[in-house]
Write a protein that holds these residues in place. Structure first.
Motif, PDB file in Angstrom:
ATOM      1  N   HIS A 132     -36.690 -55.441 -48.300  1.00  0.00           N
ATOM      2  CA  HIS A 132     -35.482 -56.254 -48.302  1.00  0.00           C
ATOM      3  C   HIS A 132     -35.431 -57.146 -49.534  1.00  0.00           C
ATOM      4  O   HIS A 132     -36.450 -57.665 -49.995  1.00  0.00           O
ATOM      5  CB  HIS A 132     -35.394 -57.109 -47.034  1.00  0.00           C
ATOM      6  CG  HIS A 132     -34.021 -57.609 -46.751  1.00  0.00           C
ATOM      7  ND1 HIS A 132     -33.529 -58.776 -47.290  1.00  0.00           N
ATOM      8  CD2 HIS A 132     -33.009 -57.088 -46.009  1.00  0.00           C
ATOM      9  CE1 HIS A 132     -32.288 -58.966 -46.882  1.00  0.00           C
ATOM     10  NE2 HIS A 132     -31.946 -57.949 -46.109  1.00  0.00           N
ATOM     11  N   PHE A 261     -21.578 -53.403 -42.925  1.00  0.00           N
ATOM     12  CA  PHE A 261     -22.981 -53.135 -43.233  1.00  0.00           C
ATOM     13  C   PHE A 261     -23.615 -52.161 -42.253  1.00  0.00           C
ATOM     14  O   PHE A 261     -24.763 -51.756 -42.439  1.00  0.00           O
ATOM     15  CB  PHE A 261     -23.784 -54.442 -43.242  1.00  0.00           C
ATOM     16  CG  PHE A 261     -23.438 -55.351 -44.377  1.00  0.00           C
ATOM     17  CD1 PHE A 261     -23.798 -55.039 -45.670  1.00  0.00           C
ATOM     18  CD2 PHE A 261     -22.734 -56.525 -44.162  1.00  0.00           C
ATOM     19  CE1 PHE A 261     -23.469 -55.871 -46.731  1.00  0.00           C
ATOM     20  CE2 PHE A 261     -22.406 -57.368 -45.204  1.00  0.00           C
ATOM     21  CZ  PHE A 261     -22.772 -57.041 -46.497  1.00  0.00           C
ATOM     22  N   THR A 326     -30.543 -53.567 -38.541  1.00  0.00           N
ATOM     23  CA  THR A 326     -30.405 -53.652 -39.996  1.00  0.00           C
ATOM     24  C   THR A 326     -29.034 -54.188 -40.380  1.00  0.00           C
ATOM     25  O   THR A 326     -28.906 -55.061 -41.246  1.00  0.00           O
ATOM     26  CB  THR A 326     -30.637 -52.275 -40.633  1.00  0.00           C
ATOM     27  OG1 THR A 326     -31.980 -51.854 -40.360  1.00  0.00           O
ATOM     28  CG2 THR A 326     -30.412 -52.323 -42.135  1.00  0.00           C
ATOM     29  N   SER A 329     -28.774 -57.996 -39.505  1.00  0.00           N
ATOM     30  CA  SER A 329     -29.572 -58.849 -40.392  1.00  0.00           C
ATOM     31  C   SER A 329     -28.935 -58.943 -41.772  1.00  0.00           C
ATOM     32  O   SER A 329     -28.880 -60.030 -42.369  1.00  0.00           O
ATOM     33  CB  SER A 329     -31.009 -58.330 -40.487  1.00  0.00           C
ATOM     34  OG  SER A 329     -31.057 -57.021 -41.007  1.00  0.00           O
ATOM     35  N   ASP A 330     -28.412 -57.834 -42.277  1.00  0.00           N
ATOM     36  CA  ASP A 330     -27.730 -57.875 -43.578  1.00  0.00           C
ATOM     37  C   ASP A 330     -26.458 -58.716 -43.513  1.00  0.00           C
ATOM     38  O   ASP A 330     -26.127 -59.435 -44.462  1.00  0.00           O
ATOM     39  CB  ASP A 330     -27.387 -56.458 -44.035  1.00  0.00           C
ATOM     40  CG  ASP A 330     -28.600 -55.690 -44.522  1.00  0.00           C
ATOM     41  OD1 ASP A 330     -29.649 -56.317 -44.741  1.00  0.00           O
ATOM     42  OD2 ASP A 330     -28.501 -54.454 -44.691  1.00  0.00           O
TER      43      ASP A 330
END
Length: 507
Positions: A132, A261, A326, A329-330
Motif C-alpha cells: 500500500h 475503488f 480493499t 480502505s482505499d
C-alpha cells in the motif's frame, strides 16, 4: 527485485529444505486445512461469547486454513523494529522513509524467497499483490502454513490476516440464507400520505425528519459548504437528483462528485468498476443525506445544501470479501486526504473486524474526519450480536435505529454498549420506514435499518457544522451529544439517545 539480507530464522528454514545435491525441495504442508464449517463455527461461537473475533487469537493452523478456503491473499501489517503502538498516529507516518521501506522490503523479500522455494518458477509479481502506498500493510499471495508461522513470529509484523475469507451464513429449514446484502431500492408506490409532508417548492419531507427535529433545524442551517463523504455501493447514474438535478429547487451552489475503488473482478490486477451503483443501497443513503429540496415531488435529504463525495467501496453492504476490504480502505484514505470533506458516512460493515480497514479508519480519523458507522442491520442469525465493525471502533460514531415510541430498536437493528446515538426510523404499528431516492425517477423509495439511521446522523452533523463552520470535530460531536435526549446519562444499549437536529444546530 534486489533482495535484502534475510534473517537467520529464514536462512535456517531454507537450509532445511535443501537435499544433499543442493537442489531446493518444495516444502509441502503435511496436513489438510481445517474444514471451513469448523472455522465458521469457531468464529460465530467467539462472536456469541465475546462480541468479537480476532484473527490474532486464532491458531496458525486455523489462520492458514482460512487462507486456503479464501483467496490465498495474506495481509501483513508491518512496522520498523523499535516502533510500537502506531494506531493512534497512523495518519502521521510516512512509509516512504527508509526505516519503513526497509521493513516492508524485508517482508516482501522473505515472502518471495519462501514461495519460490516451494515453486522455483513462481514470478515475484505473483507473490506480491500490493504494497500500500500510504498505509503500512502488504498483500501477499501465499499458500504455506510454514510461511504463515514465520511471519507471525516476526516482531515487526503487526498483524497477519487472511484477506478474502468469508463466513458462510446459517441456512434455515426452508433453505433461505439468513443474511441480507441490502441491495434493493425500488420506487415505493404504496407510501401512505401520513408518512410524508409536501413542502415547498414541491418536495416530500419524510416523517422521520420531523421525528428527529430536522425540519425545524432548516431555519438555521441546510448544510451549505459542508462536504459529506459517503462510502457505500455508489450512486445510480439514472437518478437525476443525484446527478444533473443535484442543484434544483431550494438546493444550489453545491457539488456532487463520484468515484469508485471497488473491483468486482476476481483478477487482482483488474481496474475498479467505477462509481455507479449496481446495488441500490448507496443511492438510498445519498438520498437520505443530501437529496435536493426539489420541485419534482421527490424526497428531500437532511442536509439538502451540503456537498457530496460518493465513493463506491463495496458491491453490497457487507465488508466481508477481500475486494470490499480493499475498496473500503482505499476509500477511507482517499476521503481522509480531501480537505473538502469533513464527515464520512459508512452504512456498511461486518460482524468481525479487519485490520486493513481499521488502519484506514484510524488514518481518516487522524486527518480530522467525523466518521459515522452503522451499528448493524441483520436478520435473526446475527440480531443477537452487538455493534458491528467498524462502528465498534473508538474512532467511529456508532448509530442505530429505533421505533417511534420508547427505546425499542428497529426490528432488524443492532444495539449495545458501543452505540453512541439513535435515530427514530421505524413507525410503531406499521413498521414503515423513511423515504429516500430510488434508483431512478421521482417516486420515493423507503429504506430501513441502522443504515438510514447512520445516513440521517451524518446529515444532522452537516447541519451542525454548517451553522458553526469554525468548530472542530469534537465540538460538533459534543453539540450532538449534549442535546441528545438521554444526556448526561449514557444507556448501555442506546448511547446518548436520539438526536435532536434543531437543538444541536442551535446549542
Amino acid at each position: 527485485m534486489k533482495h535484502t539480507k534475510i534473517s537467520l530464522v529464514l536462512l535456517g528454514f531454507l537450509l532445511l529444505a535443501c537435499n544433499e545435491e543442493t537442489s531446493v525441495t518444495p516444502l509441502i504442508d503435511q496436513q489438510d486445512p481445517i474444514a471451513k464449517s469448523e472455522i465458521d463455527k469457531t468464529i460465530i461461537s467467539s462472536l456469541q461469547e465475546d462480541d468479537e473475533f480476532k484473527w490474532s487469537e486464532a491458531s496458525d493452523e486455523m489462520l492458514w486454513s482460512a487462507l486456503i478456503h479464501g483467496d490465498s491473499v495474506l495481509t501483513l501489517g508491518y512496522q520498523p523494529a523499535g516502533e510500537s503502538d502506531i494506531n493512534g498516529r497512523i495518519s502521521e507516518i510516512d512509509i516512504q522513509q527508509q526505516a519503513w521501506i526497509s521493513a516492508s522490503d524485508r517482508i516482501i523479500d522473505d515472502a518471495i524467497l519462501m514461495m519460490q522455494n516451494q515453486n522455483p518458477d513462481l514470478d515475484e509479481d505473483r507473490v506480491v499483490i500490493r504494497r500500500h502506498e500510504v498505509l503500512p500493510f502488504i498483500d501477499l499471495k501465499v499458500s504455506s502454513l510454514e510461511v504463515v508461522k514465520y511471519f507471525r513470529s516476526l516482531d515487526n509484523v503487526r498483524y497477519v490476516e487472511p484477506l478474502g475469507y468469508e463466513v458462510d451464513f446459517p441456512v434455515t429449514d426452508d433453505g433461505r440464507i439468513e443474511s441480507s446484502k441490502g441491495c434493493s431500492n425500488d420506487a415505493n408506490y404504496g407510501i401512505p400520505s401520513s408518512d410524508y409532508t409536501n413542502i415547498s417548492p414541491g418536495a416530500k419531507a419524510s416523517w422521520h425528519l420531523y421525528a428527529n427535529n430536522v425540519v425545524n433545524a432548516w431555519s438555521s442551517s441546510t448544510g451549505s459548504s459542508i462536504g459529506i463523504g459517503l462510502i457505500d455501493t455508489g450512486i445510480s447514474p439514472n437518478q437525476d437528483n443525484l446527478n444533473s438535478n443535484f442543484n434544483s429547487g431550494y438546493s444550489s451552489g453545491r457539488s456532487v462528485n463520484k468515484y469508485g475503488f471497488y473491483v468486482s473482478s476476481w483478477w487482482w490486477w483488474a481496474n475498479p468498476d467505477g462509481p455507479d451503483d449496481d446495488c441500490g443501497h448507496g443511492t438510498a443513503m445519498a438520498g437520505v443525506m443530501a437529496a435536493p429540496r426539489s420541485t419534482d415531488g421527490s424526497s428531500v435529504g437532511v442536509a439538502y445544501n451540503a456537498n457530496l463525495v460518493s465513493v463506491r467501496g463495496t458491491g453490497d453492504v457487507v465488508i466481508n470479501g477481500g475486494k470490499e476490504k480493499t475498496g473500503v480502505s482505499d476509500a477511507l484514505v482517499f476521503l481522509g486526504n480531501r480537505s473538502d470533506v469533513k464527515i464520512i458516512s459508512m452504512s456498511i460493515g461486518d460482524v468481525f473486524s479487519n485490520s486493513k480497514v481499521a488502519d484506514a479508519v484510524r488514518y481518516a480519523y487522524g486527518k480530522g474526519k467525523l466518521i459515522f458507522a452503522a451499528a448493524g442491520t441483520s436478520t435473526s442469525w446475527t440480531n443477537w450480536y452487538g455493534v458491528i465493525f467498524p462502528a465498534s471502533m473508538n474512532e467511529t460514531v456508532a448509530v442505530t435505529g429505533i421505533k417511534e415510541s420508547g427505546y425499542t430498536r428497529c426490528d432488524v437493528c443492532h444495539s449495545g454498549s458501543k452505540v453512541d446515538f439513535t435515530v427514530i426510523m421505524e413507525r410503531t404499528g406499521t413498521e414503515n420506514h423513511p423515504l429516500s431516492l430510488a434508483m431512478s425517477g421521482n417516486q420515493p423509495s423507503t429504506v430501513g435499518g441502522s443504515s438510514v439511521a447512520t445516513a440521517t446522523a451524518a446529515g444532522i452533523a452537516a447541519l451542525v457544522w454548517a451553522k458553526n463552520p469554525g468548530m472542530s470535530r469534537e465540538q460538533v460531536l459534543n453539540k450532538m451529544k449534549y442535546t441528545a435526549d438521554l444526556y448526561p446519562n449514557r444507556s448501555s444499549s442506546f448511547g446518548w439517545g436520539t438526536l435532536n437536529a434543531d437543538a444541536a444546530v442551535n446549542y
